[in-house]
Design a protein around this motif. Structure first.
Motif, PDB file in Angstrom:
ATOM      1  N   ALA A 104      -2.515  10.618  -8.808  1.00 59.56           N
ATOM      2  CA  ALA A 104      -1.141  10.661  -8.300  1.00 59.56           C
ATOM      3  C   ALA A 104      -0.979   9.938  -6.972  1.00 59.56           C
ATOM      4  CB  ALA A 104      -0.685  12.122  -8.159  1.00 59.56           C
ATOM      5  N   ARG A 105      -2.029   9.251  -6.491  1.00 61.50           N
ATOM      6  CA  ARG A 105      -1.908   8.554  -5.204  1.00 61.50           C
ATOM      7  C   ARG A 105      -2.920   7.423  -5.138  1.00 61.50           C
ATOM      8  NH1 ARG A 105      -3.325  14.312  -2.533  1.00 61.50           N
ATOM      9  NH2 ARG A 105      -5.185  14.690  -3.741  1.00 61.50           N
ATOM     10  N   LEU A 106      -2.594   6.440  -4.305  1.00 58.09           N
ATOM     11  CA  LEU A 106      -3.437   5.261  -4.118  1.00 58.09           C
ATOM     12  C   LEU A 106      -3.719   5.077  -2.632  1.00 58.09           C
ATOM     13  CD1 LEU A 106      -1.471   2.754  -6.406  1.00 58.09           C
ATOM     14  CD2 LEU A 106      -3.477   4.117  -7.048  1.00 58.09           C
ATOM     15  N   PRO A 107      -4.964   5.227  -2.191  1.00 53.69           N
ATOM     16  CA  PRO A 107      -5.284   4.916  -0.793  1.00 53.69           C
ATOM     17  C   PRO A 107      -5.074   3.433  -0.507  1.00 53.69           C
ATOM     18  CG  PRO A 107      -7.013   6.250  -1.810  1.00 53.69           C
ATOM     19  CD  PRO A 107      -6.114   5.789  -2.914  1.00 53.69           C
ATOM     20  N   SER A 108      -4.593   3.120   0.677  1.00 54.19           N
ATOM     21  CA  SER A 108      -4.261   1.725   0.991  1.00 54.19           C
ATOM     22  C   SER A 108      -5.489   0.839   1.090  1.00 54.19           C
ATOM     23  CB  SER A 108      -3.465   1.655   2.304  1.00 54.19           C
ATOM     24  OG  SER A 108      -4.166   2.283   3.359  1.00 54.19           O
ATOM     25  N   HIS A 109      -6.665   1.432   1.311  1.00 58.41           N
ATOM     26  CA  HIS A 109      -7.867   0.597   1.403  1.00 58.41           C
ATOM     27  C   HIS A 109      -8.568   0.429   0.052  1.00 58.41           C
ATOM     28  CE1 HIS A 109      -9.456   4.693   1.926  1.00 58.41           C
ATOM     29  NE2 HIS A 109     -10.568   4.234   1.399  1.00 58.41           N
ATOM     30  N   HIS A 110      -7.996   0.962  -1.005  1.00 61.86           N
ATOM     31  CA  HIS A 110      -8.542   0.726  -2.349  1.00 61.86           C
ATOM     32  C   HIS A 110      -7.994  -0.605  -2.856  1.00 61.86           C
ATOM     33  CE1 HIS A 110      -9.800   5.110  -3.523  1.00 61.86           C
ATOM     34  NE2 HIS A 110     -10.390   4.661  -2.408  1.00 61.86           N
ATOM     35  N   GLN A 111      -8.650  -1.658  -2.429  1.00 60.94           N
ATOM     36  CA  GLN A 111      -8.078  -2.989  -2.595  1.00 60.94           C
ATOM     37  C   GLN A 111      -8.206  -3.557  -4.015  1.00 60.94           C
ATOM     38  OE1 GLN A 111      -6.184  -5.082  -0.404  1.00 60.94           O
ATOM     39  NE2 GLN A 111      -5.921  -2.975   0.281  1.00 60.94           N
ATOM     40  N   THR A 112      -9.035  -2.962  -4.859  1.00 60.54           N
ATOM     41  CA  THR A 112      -9.080  -3.425  -6.247  1.00 60.54           C
ATOM     42  C   THR A 112      -7.805  -3.016  -6.966  1.00 60.54           C
ATOM     43  OG1 THR A 112     -11.489  -3.153  -6.232  1.00 60.54           O
ATOM     44  CG2 THR A 112     -10.437  -3.465  -8.367  1.00 60.54           C
ATOM     45  N   VAL A 113      -7.492  -1.725  -6.940  1.00 61.50           N
ATOM     46  CA  VAL A 113      -6.285  -1.265  -7.618  1.00 61.50           C
ATOM     47  C   VAL A 113      -5.034  -1.788  -6.926  1.00 61.50           C
ATOM     48  CG1 VAL A 113      -6.246   0.963  -6.399  1.00 61.50           C
ATOM     49  CG2 VAL A 113      -5.098   0.744  -8.593  1.00 61.50           C
ATOM     50  N   MET A 114      -5.048  -1.858  -5.598  1.00 61.71           N
ATOM     51  CA  MET A 114      -3.889  -2.395  -4.884  1.00 61.71           C
ATOM     52  C   MET A 114      -3.685  -3.872  -5.236  1.00 61.71           C
ATOM     53  SD  MET A 114      -2.522   0.031  -3.012  1.00 61.71           S
ATOM     54  CE  MET A 114      -1.701  -0.738  -1.631  1.00 61.71           C
ATOM     55  N   GLY A 115      -4.798  -4.589  -5.384  1.00 61.96           N
ATOM     56  CA  GLY A 115      -4.711  -5.998  -5.745  1.00 61.96           C
ATOM     57  C   GLY A 115      -4.100  -6.200  -7.117  1.00 61.96           C
ATOM     58  N   TYR A 116      -4.475  -5.341  -8.070  1.00 61.01           N
ATOM     59  CA  TYR A 116      -3.882  -5.450  -9.399  1.00 61.01           C
ATOM     60  C   TYR A 116      -2.391  -5.108  -9.367  1.00 61.01           C
ATOM     61  CZ  TYR A 116      -8.356  -6.188 -11.743  1.00 61.01           C
ATOM     62  OH  TYR A 116      -9.544  -6.717 -12.160  1.00 61.01           O
ATOM     63  N   CYS A 117      -2.001  -4.156  -8.538  1.00 64.96           N
ATOM     64  CA  CYS A 117      -0.572  -3.843  -8.425  1.00 64.96           C
ATOM     65  C   CYS A 117       0.202  -5.066  -7.932  1.00 64.96           C
ATOM     66  CB  CYS A 117      -0.362  -2.653  -7.487  1.00 64.96           C
ATOM     67  SG  CYS A 117      -0.888  -1.064  -8.190  1.00 64.96           S
ATOM     68  N   ARG A 118      -0.383  -5.795  -6.967  1.00 66.30           N
ATOM     69  CA  ARG A 118       0.265  -7.019  -6.487  1.00 66.30           C
ATOM     70  C   ARG A 118       0.318  -8.080  -7.601  1.00 66.30           C
ATOM     71  NH1 ARG A 118      -3.472  -6.145  -2.204  1.00 66.30           N
ATOM     72  NH2 ARG A 118      -2.502  -5.188  -0.381  1.00 66.30           N
ATOM     73  N   GLU A 119      -0.842  -8.278  -8.232  1.00 65.28           N
ATOM     74  CA  GLU A 119      -0.954  -9.345  -9.236  1.00 65.28           C
ATOM     75  C   GLU A 119      -0.070  -9.096 -10.450  1.00 65.28           C
ATOM     76  OE1 GLU A 119      -4.545 -11.390 -11.892  1.00 65.28           O
ATOM     77  OE2 GLU A 119      -5.009 -10.395  -9.995  1.00 65.28           O
ATOM     78  N   LEU A 120       0.063  -7.841 -10.840  1.00 65.45           N
ATOM     79  CA  LEU A 120       0.823  -7.501 -12.038  1.00 65.45           C
ATOM     80  C   LEU A 120       2.278  -7.157 -11.732  1.00 65.45           C
ATOM     81  CD1 LEU A 120      -1.896  -5.300 -13.789  1.00 65.45           C
ATOM     82  CD2 LEU A 120      -1.271  -7.649 -14.358  1.00 65.45           C
TER      83      LEU A 120
END
Length: 524
Positions: A120-136
Motif C-alpha cells: 500500500a506504499r512506495l518508499p521514495s528511495h525504492h528506485q526500481t519500482v519508482m523508475g517503472y512508475c515513471r517509465e510506464l
C-alpha cells in the motif's frame, strides 16, 4: 576509493549481501540515499527470439517479462489467477475475495473507493519500482505514512486512554532531555564532554526538548493544546505533559520510531487510484504475453530447456509450453506442491522456506477521523493483535473513505486469522471505538484478508529462520539465487530489500541478467 575501504565493503557484502553493502555505502557517504535501481545488463539489439516461460504474473514476473521482451526474447507469462499482480491486489466494489477455507466475501464499497489488500506504499528511495512508475506513466500521489494527530493506545496503560502521537513524541523528547541535562549537570558525562561541549549540549537540549531556562520540562505547545489559541484573549492552554513513566508503560515505542525506519521515511508514495495500477501498466505493455487462469501443473526439463504443463481454467484443458529457460516467481509455499524436475537440493530449499501470516481488515466509513479529529493519513498504533488503525491518504476531504482496522503479521496475524471473520470484524470495530469513541457504529461494509488463505499465495512473504538469517551464510537463499540448470528463481525472498515490491523487482532484474549472460556465452 582506497584499498582499505574496498576490502571493508567486500567483507560487508560477503556477510550481509547487497542490502548490507548498500546501507554501509550510504552511511559512508559513497552513494546518495536515493540510490539508482538495480542495474540491467541485457544485450540490446535485434530480436533473437530466445523463449522464456515465466511462472507467475506478480511484479517480479511482469517486470522480468517486460525487460526480456525489450531485449529481444520471446516470453510467455503463465498466471493461475484471473488477474495480474500477485500480492499487489486492489479490491473495489464488485470484486470477490475467496479464501482457501471456503469463505467468500463480496466487496461492496461505494464507487471510487478501493482497498490495497497487499502492498500500500512506495518508499521514495525504492528506485526500481519508482523508475517503472515513471517509465510506464503511472501517476503517483503522496502517501501520508505518519500523522502527529494519530494515537498510541495500550488498553493496559494511561487509564486505557489513547495518547496522541504529537504528545508522545514531544513529551518523551522533553522528559529525556531534562534527564540528560541533569546527568550532565551532575558530572555523569565529564569523561565524554569538555566544559565547552557541556555548554553547547545544554543549549541544544533546551531547544531540542523545549526546556525552561533552568533545564526543566514543563510541557510544550509542540505536544498540542487543551484549548487551542484563537482570537481576542484566547491565548490557548497547553496540554499537561504525560509523565515519562506513563509513556514507558504504554509499551508502544515501535509505533513512535516507525517513521525512522529507512523504508518508512517520508516521502512515501502510492499510485493514484490503487496499487494495482502498477501491474495493470505492465499488462498493457505486454499484451498477450500474459496468460491468465493458466495453472501450472508440472515443471519438467526437456533436453537443455524446459517443458511447463498447465491447465487452462477457462476451458479446463491441459496444455504445455516449451522454452529455453524458465523463471519461477511463484510463491514457494505453492511451488513446493507442484510436481517438478528441480534438483533434490533445490526442492529441499524451496520446501524449507516458510511464509509468515499477514492479516488486514478494512471498513468503509464517513471520514470522521478527518472531520472530527483532524487526522489526515498516518497510523494509530494499538497494543492488541490488530496492531494498528491506518487512515487513508487517498480521497482526502471526500465524505467516505476506507479505514484499516487491523494490519497484523507474524504471531499476531496467525491469532487474528484463526478467528471467524465476524469476530475479526468486531475486534477491529472495538479498537476503532476505543480510539474514536462514538464512531465504531459508523463502520460498515467490512472486508478481511488473511494471506495464508489466499489461493496461489498461501502466505504474505518468506520467513527465514534464525539459522537461515539473511545476515548469515544462508544455504537456501544462496542456492535459490543461482539457476538449477534451465530453471531460475525470482521474488522478494531473494533480495535484501525485504518483502517490498522493490525486492521482487530487483531480484527479477538480477535473474534476467544471469539468463542473458548465459545466452550470450552459449552464442559465442
Amino acid at each position: 576509493m582506497t584499498r582499505t575501504r574496498r576490502d571493508f565493503l567486500r567483507a560487508v557484502a560477503a556477510v550481509g549481501g547487497y542490502r548490507a553493502a548498500y546501507v554501509t555505502m550510504q552511511a559512508m557517504g559513497l552513494i546518495p540515499a536515493a540510490a539508482v535501481a538495480e542495474p540491467l545488463a541485457l544485450e540490446r539489439g535485434a530480436r533473437h527470439g530466445t523463449k522464456v516461460v515465466i511462472l507467475g504474473a506478480g511484479v517480479a514476473g511482469l517486470s522480468a517479462a517486460y525487460e526480456l521482451d525489450k531485449a529481444g526474447y520471446d516470453c510467455v507469462v503463465l498466471e493461475a489467477r484471473n488477474r495480474s499482480g500477485g500480492r499487489n491486489w486492489t479490491l473495489r466494489g464488485g470484486d470477490k475475495l475467496e479464501m482457501t477455507d471456503g469463505t467468500v466475501q463480496a466487496c461492496d464499497f461505494d464507487k471510487g473507493l478501493y482497498w490495497n489488500a497487499g502492498p500500500a506504499r512506495l518508499p521514495s528511495h525504492h528506485q526500481t519500482v519508482m523508475g517503472y512508475c515513471r517509465e510506464l506513466g503511472i501517476p503517483l500521489e503522496v502517501e501520508v505514512n505518519t500523522a502527529r494527530g494519530a494515537s498510541l493506545l495500550n488498553p493496559a496503560a494511561n487509564g486505557s486512554k489513547p495518547i496522541e502521537m504529537r504528545q508522545a513524541i514531544n513529551d518523551a523528547r522533553g522528559e529525556l532531555s531534562e534527564l540528560l541535562g541533569k546527568a550532565i549537570d551532575r558530572g555523569a558525562l565529564d569523561q565524554e564532554l569538555t566544559a565547552q561541549d557541556k555548554e553547547r549540549m545544554f543549549a541544544f537540549l533546551k531547544r531540542y526538548g523545549d526546556l525552561t531556562p533552568d533545564m526543566v520540562y514543563k510541557g510544550s505547545s509542540r505536544s498540542g493544546y487543551k484549548i487551542r489559541p484563537g482570537a481576542g484573549d484566547r491565548v490557548g492552554v497547553r496540554r499537561d505533559p504525560v509523565p515519562l513513566e506513563v509513556l514507558l508503560d504504554a509499551d508502544l515505542w515501535n509505533g513512535v520510531i516507525f517513521e525512522e525506519l529507512i523504508d518508512q521515511q517520508a516521502t512515501m508514495f502510492q499510485p493514484v487510484g490503487g496499487m494495482d495500477r502498477i501491474p495493470m501498466a505492465f499488462e498493457k505493455r505486454l499484451g498477450k504475453v500474459v496468460r491468465h487462469q493458466c495453472e501450472v501443473t508440472e515443471i519438467r526439463r526437456a533436453g537443455d530447456g524446459v517443458r511447463i504443463s498447465y491447465r487452462d481454467k477457462k476451458t479446463n484443458r491441459s496444455n504445455a509450453v516449451e522454452a529455453a529457460y524458465c523463471v519461477s516467481t511463484i510463491a514457494l509455499t505453492v511451488l513446493t506442491k507442484i510436481p517438478s524436475d528441480f534438483s533434490p537440493s533445490y526442492a529441499t530449499a524451496i520446501a524449507n522456506i516458510h511464509y509468515h501470516e499477514s492479516v488486514k481488515v478494512a471498513w468503509q466509513s464517513r471520514r470522521f477521523w478527518e472531520m472530527d479529529y483532524d487526522i489526515y493519513g498516518g497510523i494509530s498504533w494499538v497494543k492488541d493483535i490488530t496492531n494498528m488503525v491506518w487512515y487513508p491518504s487517498a480521497g482526502m476531504f471526500a465524505q467516505q473513505g476506507i479505514i484499516l482496522g487491523a494490519y497484523a503479521s507474524g504471531k499476531d496475524g496467525e491469532l487474528l486469522a484463526a478467528k471467524p471473520l465476524q469476530e475479526q470484524f468486531e475486534l477491529t470495530r472495538a479498537v476503532i471505538e476505543r480510539l474514536h469513541p462514538g464512531h465504531g457504529g459508523e463502520l460498515r461494509k467490512p472486508m478481511a484478508i488473511a494471506w495464508s488463505k489466499v489461493p496461489y499465495s498461501l502466505g504474505a512473504s518468506a520467513e527465514y529462520t534464525p539459522e537461515q538469517s539473511l545476515l548469515g551464510k544462508t544455504t537456501e537463499y544462496t542456492l535459490l539465487g543461482q539457476p538449477d540448470g534451465p530453471f531460475y528463481f525470482a521474488g522478494d525472498y531473494l533480495s535484501h530489500v525485504g518483502n517490498w515490491q522493490e525486492g521482487a523487482m530487483t531480484s527479477a532484474r538480477r535473474t534476467i541478467n544471469m539468463i542473458d549472460e548465459r545466452r550470450r556465452m552459449a552464442k559465442s
